[in-house]
Design an enzyme around this catalytic site. Structure first.
Site, short mmCIF file in Angstrom:
data_model
loop_
_atom_site.label_atom_id
_atom_site.label_comp_id
_atom_site.label_asym_id
_atom_site.label_seq_id
_atom_site.Cartn_x
_atom_site.Cartn_y
_atom_site.Cartn_z
N SER A 64 -18.09 20.78 4.24
CA SER A 64 -17.49 19.47 3.92
C SER A 64 -16.35 19.07 4.84
O SER A 64 -15.93 17.91 4.81
CB SER A 64 -17.00 19.46 2.48
OG SER A 64 -18.09 19.32 1.62
N LYS A 67 -16.92 16.08 6.87
CA LYS A 67 -16.96 14.72 6.29
C LYS A 67 -15.93 13.75 6.89
O LYS A 67 -16.29 12.63 7.25
CB LYS A 67 -16.83 14.80 4.77
CG LYS A 67 -18.04 15.45 4.09
CD LYS A 67 -17.76 15.71 2.61
CE LYS A 67 -18.96 16.35 1.91
NZ LYS A 67 -18.63 16.70 0.50
N TYR A 191 -27.59 15.28 7.25
CA TYR A 191 -26.29 15.60 6.67
C TYR A 191 -26.12 17.12 6.57
O TYR A 191 -25.03 17.67 6.85
CB TYR A 191 -26.16 14.93 5.29
CG TYR A 191 -25.13 15.55 4.40
CD1 TYR A 191 -23.77 15.27 4.58
CD2 TYR A 191 -25.50 16.44 3.37
CE1 TYR A 191 -22.81 15.87 3.76
CE2 TYR A 191 -24.55 17.03 2.56
CZ TYR A 191 -23.21 16.75 2.77
OH TYR A 191 -22.26 17.34 1.97
N TYR A 243 -11.07 16.70 -3.67
CA TYR A 243 -11.89 16.40 -4.84
C TYR A 243 -11.04 16.26 -6.10
O TYR A 243 -10.00 15.61 -6.09
CB TYR A 243 -12.96 17.48 -5.05
CG TYR A 243 -13.70 17.85 -3.80
CD1 TYR A 243 -14.43 16.88 -3.10
CD2 TYR A 243 -13.66 19.14 -3.30
CE1 TYR A 243 -15.11 17.21 -1.94
CE2 TYR A 243 -14.35 19.48 -2.14
CZ TYR A 243 -15.06 18.51 -1.48
OH TYR A 243 -15.72 18.84 -0.33
N VAL A 261 -17.09 24.48 1.64
CA VAL A 261 -17.52 25.59 0.78
C VAL A 261 -17.75 26.91 1.52
O VAL A 261 -17.97 27.93 0.89
CB VAL A 261 -18.78 25.28 -0.07
CG1 VAL A 261 -18.47 24.35 -1.21
CG2 VAL A 261 -19.91 24.76 0.79
#
Ligand code: GLN
Length: 435
Positions: A64, A67, A191, A243, A261
């Site tokens: 992530s 991103k 992705y 998050y 992660v």
């Protein structure tokens, strides 16, 4: 001499090392097998110095943390409006893989959760490009942020794709709302390749420092994206990067950040530093346990919290005195440091509260190292109004810290190299020309 900063980083690593709580991500089988003991921390300054201690050269998948960088590329490739029309900027307060979209529009709430990131991936490269070109663009773009060519870990990618049911569900939902206009499975594959790019902690520190450095990679010197794009990306990282732990993170650490992660975590402090940590055991939010501890400690030790109050504006006025003897006495405002709005306001107040009796006024910028745009305009407005009040105004600016000193309508300022020149300069007549 022993190196000071690596010694400090080693000490901080030693402190978090005994914490073996949490567990590596299990929903991607290939990640579950990662060595959980890995631990590293790297710092990169905005002038390109990189410090690393621990496992900083061990490659792992970016996940992530890709991103915010893919979001930067989408903004750069398509412009702000088309991207904002498809992906919001509101914190979701939910888990990274929550299946939730904005009511009514079907837009993902932000680009840091999976729904937003899958959409963002589809918005990279030119609008008419195909899936392979988008992946290529993302790899090329993230490599520019890192300052070296990055490659996909095919094993991790295949492992995640074989279990990508949840991301596929999200993509199909996005497709049903026409937020995603391309094939859902193909987009999830792209992705997932983006998430499977291999980086080291050192790479991540440089990537974070590129954001901290207005989009210029401090090691290669390449302008990867514009300053405007960077501001947008850092803002979203600040409010959404962690998050459902975003609030805790902002209050405790106060650095725009993003976790992955595989155990990576980056933080980017505008104008100052990029930080990266690596430790694969995760907490229940999916953030690295020891990474979070490292950031808490670094932020507190190094005074990095963005809401920390900077040194006060009071210090801008070094002294306020008179030099020379009448009729050639000069009132000198001796300024120092960096001048932004708050500092310039202090100068405005000083001038207004102590109307100078002397005809000549010198604003001494010799010890000022920077003046931002608003402060520049405020200082020039002071000189303009003092001229209108009948004063002769001098700017002592030997290093042109305040370029193009045009005070505008009715103002006049004479630039000199030292205050003595303001004392000996010939008087000006009222037309504004030296007499
Ligand atoms: N590739 C991972 C996913 O989509 C990334 C998640 C993460 O790092 N938080 O689930």
């Amino acid at each position: 001499m022993r190196p000071i900063i690596p010694d400090y980083l080693a000490e901080v690593l030693g402190e978090v090392e005994p914490d073996v709580s949490g567990a590596p991500a299990a929903y991607i089988p290939e990640l579950a097998g990662a060595d959980p003991e890995r631990l590293g921390v790297a710092l990169a300054t905005v002038d390109g110095q990189v410090y690393g201690v621990g496992d900083v050269d061990v490659p792992f998948t970016i996940q992530s943390i890709s991103k915010p960088f893919a979001y930067a590329l989408a903004l750069a490739d398509r412009g702000f409006a088309p991207v904002l029309a498809k992906v919001g900027v509101e914190p979701s307060g939910e888990a990274f893989n929550e299946i939730s979209l904005e009511h009514g529009t079907g837009r993902p709430l932000n680009p840091m959760i999976n729904a937003g990131a899958i959409t963002t991936h589809s918005l990279t490269a030119a609008a008419d490009s195909g899936p392979a070109e988008r992946v290529e663009r993302v790899i090329e773009g993230l490599s520019a942020f890192a300052g070296r060519p990055l490659a996909v870990d095919e094993k991790v990618c295949a492992s995640e794709l074989a279990h990508a049911h949840r991301n596929l569900a999200i993509a199909h939902m996005l497709r049903s709302h026409d937020v995603l206009t391309q094939d859902p499975a193909v987009t999830v594959e792209g992705y997932t390749r983006q998430c499977a790019l291999l980086v080291t902690t050192r790479d991540l520190a440089v990537m974070a420092a590129t954001l901290a450095n207005r989009g210029v990679n401090p090691v290669t010197g390449e302008q990867v994206v514009t300053e405007k794009v960077v501001r947008q990306v850092l803002s979203v990282m600040f409010s959404c990067g962690m998050y459902d732990a975003a609030g805790d993170w902002i209050t405790q650490v106060g650095i725009p950040a993003k976790s992955g992660v595989a155990g990576g975590l980056i933080g980017s402090l505008p104008g100052r530093i990029g930080i990266a940590t690596f430790s694969p055991r995760l907490d229940h939010h999916g953030n690295s346990v020891r990474g979070v501890s490292l950031f808490e400690r670094l932020s507190s030790d190094m005074g990095l919290h963005l809401m920390g109050v900077p040194p006060t504006a009071r210090a801008v006025l070094r002294s306020h005195h008179t030099t020379g003897t009448p009729p050639h006495a000069v009132r000198v405002l001796d300024l120092q440091g960096g001048i932004g709005f708050a500092e310039a306001e202090r100068v405005v107040r000083e001038v207004q509260n102590t109307t100078p009796a002397e005809n000549r006024i010198a604003i001494d910028l010799t010890r000022v190292h920077s003046i931002d745009d608003v402060a520049r305009r405020m200082i020039l407005e002071i000189t303009r109004r003092l001229t209108l009040d009948g004063h002769d105004v001098y700017l002592v600016d030997p290093e042109t810290t305040l370029p193009d000193p045009d005070p505008g309508d009715g103002g006049h300022v004479t630039v000199v190299r030292e205050t003595g020149e303001a004392v000996t300069a010939p008087a000006r007549d009222t037309d504004g020309a030296p007499s």
